[in-house]
Design a protein around this motif. Structure first.
Motif, mmCIF file in Angstrom:
data_model
loop_
_atom_site.group_PDB
_atom_site.id
_atom_site.type_symbol
_atom_site.label_atom_id
_atom_site.label_comp_id
_atom_site.label_asym_id
_atom_site.label_seq_id
_atom_site.Cartn_x
_atom_site.Cartn_y
_atom_site.Cartn_z
ATOM 1 N N GLN A 163 39.865 46.101 39.044
ATOM 2 C CA GLN A 163 39.611 46.269 40.474
ATOM 3 C C GLN A 163 40.073 45.095 41.317
ATOM 4 O OE1 GLN A 163 35.575 47.650 41.402
ATOM 5 N NE2 GLN A 163 35.294 48.177 39.242
ATOM 6 N N LEU A 164 40.508 44.007 40.681
ATOM 7 C CA LEU A 164 40.803 42.787 41.428
ATOM 8 C C LEU A 164 41.737 41.916 40.593
ATOM 9 C CD1 LEU A 164 38.270 40.612 43.359
ATOM 10 C CD2 LEU A 164 39.426 39.589 41.419
ATOM 11 N N ASP B 263 37.657 45.270 34.987
ATOM 12 C CA ASP B 263 37.671 46.698 35.298
ATOM 13 C C ASP B 263 38.924 47.120 36.062
ATOM 14 O OD1 ASP B 263 35.206 46.999 34.103
ATOM 15 O OD2 ASP B 263 34.082 46.753 35.979
ATOM 16 N N ARG C 215 34.340 39.981 36.275
ATOM 17 C CA ARG C 215 33.846 41.310 35.925
ATOM 18 C C ARG C 215 34.703 42.387 36.585
ATOM 19 N NH1 ARG C 215 29.330 41.190 38.378
ATOM 20 N NH2 ARG C 215 29.753 42.700 40.041
ATOM 21 N N LEU C 216 35.054 42.196 37.847
ATOM 22 C CA LEU C 216 35.893 43.152 38.555
ATOM 23 C C LEU C 216 37.314 43.173 37.990
ATOM 24 C CD1 LEU C 216 34.679 42.300 42.159
ATOM 25 C CD2 LEU C 216 34.211 44.421 40.929
ATOM 26 N N SER C 217 37.814 42.000 37.609
ATOM 27 C CA SER C 217 39.148 41.923 37.032
ATOM 28 C C SER C 217 39.221 42.682 35.716
ATOM 29 C CB SER C 217 39.532 40.460 36.815
ATOM 30 O OG SER C 217 40.795 40.352 36.184
ATOM 31 N N THR D 237 31.602 37.117 39.168
ATOM 32 C CA THR D 237 31.762 38.440 39.786
ATOM 33 C C THR D 237 33.228 38.879 39.749
ATOM 34 O OG1 THR D 237 29.891 38.044 41.279
ATOM 35 C CG2 THR D 237 31.445 39.783 41.902
ATOM 36 N N THR E 29 33.792 41.953 45.859
ATOM 37 C CA THR E 29 34.084 43.308 45.396
ATOM 38 C C THR E 29 35.120 43.995 46.266
ATOM 39 O OG1 THR E 29 31.830 43.499 44.525
ATOM 40 C CG2 THR E 29 33.043 45.547 44.844
ATOM 41 N N GLU F 197 28.674 38.818 47.249
ATOM 42 C CA GLU F 197 29.141 39.620 46.125
ATOM 43 C C GLU F 197 29.891 40.857 46.615
ATOM 44 O OE1 GLU F 197 27.408 41.695 42.063
ATOM 45 O OE2 GLU F 197 26.704 39.751 42.770
ATOM 46 N N SER F 198 29.432 41.452 47.709
ATOM 47 C CA SER F 198 30.129 42.627 48.236
ATOM 48 C C SER F 198 31.503 42.245 48.781
ATOM 49 C CB SER F 198 29.284 43.302 49.322
ATOM 50 O OG SER F 198 29.199 42.493 50.474
#
Length: 439
Positions: free
Chosen positions: A393-394, A391, A387-389, A384, A359, A355-356
Motif C-alpha cells: 500500500q505504500l 501489504d 506494515r503498509l509497505s 506503520t 496510511t 497513523e491515518s
C-alpha cells in the motif's frame, strides 16, 4: 513605489512531462517581462464555454507548442491548435513558439510564430526580446481584463414543451450562481443593438441544433466571440443529432471526446445535474502565479501521478526538513511534515490522526539519523509504514544522514551523509520527481 501589475496571459502549454523544460524556459522569459498566467483547477470533463471565458478575460495569448510526430495532420497537439483558434477569434495579441517540424499551416500569422529547437534552448539568450516587448506593448492596456463583476447570461432556447418545462429551472440555477439572466436579443433588427446586447453577456446558453434559433444567431456569437454553453435536446428517436460544424472545428473534434463537445440532454433532471457541474467549474478560483517560483513549481509538477509524501524526521534534523519542505512546496508536491506542513487540525487526537496520514500517503520518506532512532514518534511512523509497505500500500524510500545503526530497514535507501544540505535536498526532490513520474 507601486508594484507593476502582471499581464494576465492565456498560456497554452503541454501537459506531458517530457516537455517541461521548454515550457519552463519560456515561462521564465514571460515572467521576467511582467507577464503572469493562471491555472484553472481540474474540474472533470472539458468545458468549451469555460475555455472561451478564460480567453476573453486574458490580455494576451502565448503558446509553447511541442512537436507531436504521431499527430499526422497537425504535427502537434490539436487541442493547442484549438486554443490558438480561440485567441484568433478573440482578437488577442498573440505569440507562438512552435517546435521545429510542426505544420505551419494551422498558425495563420507567420510574424507571430517563432520556431525553437528543444535541444538548443540555452543558446537562445535574448533572441526573442523584441517579440516579448511587442506583446507587452500590445497587451499592457488590458491588464485589468480579468477584473469583472459577475454579469449577465443570455438564453437562446426554443419555445417548445421540453424547454418551457426546464427554462425556469435553468434560470434559477444560473441565479443561484450569481448571474443575471436575459433572453437572447434575436427579436431586434438593428445590428448595432444586437451587438451591444450580446457583448454584455458573459456567456449564452444556446441549443445549437434547434431550428427555432435563427440561423444568423450562432454565427454572430462566434464572430463576436461571445462564449456559449452549447446544448442539444435529444428526442425519443434514438438517433443522435449531429453537431453543426461551426460549433466544433476540426482541431477540437480531433482533441476531445465527442460527448464533451456539447451538452446533450433528454432527461430534465440529468440536464440540471450536468449544468450544475459546469457552473461550479466556472466558479472555482483560478490561481494567478505571483512569482517565478510558483510558475516553475507548477510546470515541474506536470505529468506527475497523484499521491502524498509523508516526510518523517527527528526534531534535530529540522534544518534539512525545513529546506526540503520548502523545495517540495515550490515544486507542487503534496506532502505532510509535523512542523513544516502539518495538516492535523487543532484539537484532534495526534496519534490516531498521524497513523491515518501515513496510511493515506503514497510514499514514506524517513530521514534516518542517530536522532531518528531515539525518537518514539519516528519509530512509530516507521512501524506503520513498514506494515503498509508489506501489504503493497505504500513505498518507503529512506535517506541515511549518518552511519548510525538502528532497526533494520529492508527497503533500498540512499546514503547522503557526505552531502551538504542543498545537495541532499536536490537529490531527494529529483528522486521524488522520478518516482511520481513513474520513471
Amino acid at each position: 513605489m507601486t508594484a507593476r501589475r502582471r499581464i494576465p496571459t492565456y498560456f497554452s502549454h503541454s501537459y506531458r512531462a517530457e516537455d517541461r523544460d521548454a515550457s519552463e524556459f519560456f515561462w521564465r522569459k514571460l515572467e521576467s517581462h511582467g507577464f503572469g498566467f493562471t491555472v484553472d483547477p481540474q474540474s472533470g470533463a472539458l468545458s468549451t464555454c469555460h475555455l472561451e471565458m478564460v480567453m476573453r478575460r486574458s490580455a494576451c495569448f502565448v503558446a509553447v507548442i511541442p512537436l507531436r510526430p504521431s499527430e499526422q495532420t497537425y504535427r502537434c497537439s490539436p487541442f493547442m491548435v484549438h486554443e490558438y483558434g480561440l485567441a484568433v477569434r478573440a482578437r488577442k495579441p498573440r505569440l507562438v513558439f512552435a517546435e521545429k517540424g510542426i505544420s505551419r499551416r494551422h498558425f495563420l500569422d507567420v510574424d507571430e510564430v517563432h520556431v525553437f529547437d528543444r535541444d538548443e534552448l540555452a543558446s537562445y539568450g535574448d533572441d526573442f526580446e523584441q517579440s516579448f516587448h511587442r506583446l507587452l506593448l500590445e497587451s499592457q492596456a488590458y491588464s485589468a481584463a480579468a477584473d469583472q463583476l459577475r454579469g449577465e447570461v443570455g438564453l437562446a432556447l426554443p419555445n417548445n414543451p421540453a424547454y418551457r418545462e426546464i427554462r425556469p429551472v435553468i434560470i434559477a440555477l444560473l441565479e443561484r450562481y450569481g448571474y443575471a439572466v436575459a433572453e437572447a436579443p434575436w427579436h431586434l433588427r438593428d445590428p448595432a443593438d444586437i451587438a451591444f446586447r450580446l457583448d454584455r453577456f458573459e456567456f449564452v446558453v444556446v441549443d445549437v441544433a434547434s431550428r427555432a434559433v435563427p440561423a444568423w444567431f450562432y454565427p454572430t456569437l462566434v464572430g463576436r466571440f461571445i462564449p456559449t454553453l452549447d446544448l442539444i435536446h435529444e428526442t425519443d428517436s434514438g438517433t443522435k443529432t449531429s453537431i453543426p460544424p461551426l460549433v466544433a472545428g476540426g482541431a477540437l473534434r480531433a482533441a476531445a471526446a465527442q460527448d464533451d463537445l456539447v451538452l446533450r440532454w433528454h432527461d430534465a433532471d440529468d440536464l440540471v445535474v450536468r449544468l450544475d457541474q459546469q457552473l461550479s467549474g466556472f466558479d472555482l478560483p483560478r490561481q494567478q502565479f505571483r512569482s517565478l517560483e510558483e510558475g516553475v513549481g507548477y510546470i515541474r509538477s506536470i505529468g506527475r501521478t497523484a499521491g502524498t509524501i509523508f516526510l518523517s524526521t527527528a526534531r534535530s534534523d529540522a534544518a534539512l526538513a525545513g529546506e526540503l519542505g520548502r523545495a517540495l512546496k515550490l515544486l507542487n508536491f503534496s506532502f505532510f511534515h509535523y512542523v513544516y506542513n502539518n495538516t492535523i487540525p487543532l484539537g484532534q487526537q495526534w496519534q490516531q490522526r498521524l497513523e491515518s496520514l501515513v496510511t493515506a500517503s503514497r510514499v514514506f520518506v524517513p530521514l534516518v539519523s542517530e536522532s531518528y532512532w531515539h525518537s518514539e514518534w519516528c519509530r512509530q511512523e516507521l512501524t506503520t509504514a513498514q506494515r503498509l509497505s508489506a501489504d503493497g500500500q505504500l513505498t518507503i524510500v529512506p535517506y541515511f544522514l549518518d552511519d548510525s545503526q538502528g532497526e533494520v530497514i529492508a527497503e533500498q535507501g540512499v546514503d547522503i551523509a557526505d552531502l551538504g544540505i542543498a545537495d541532499r535536498v536536490a537529490r531527494i526532490v529529483a528522486d521524488m520527481d522520478r518516482l511520481f513520474l513513474g520513471a
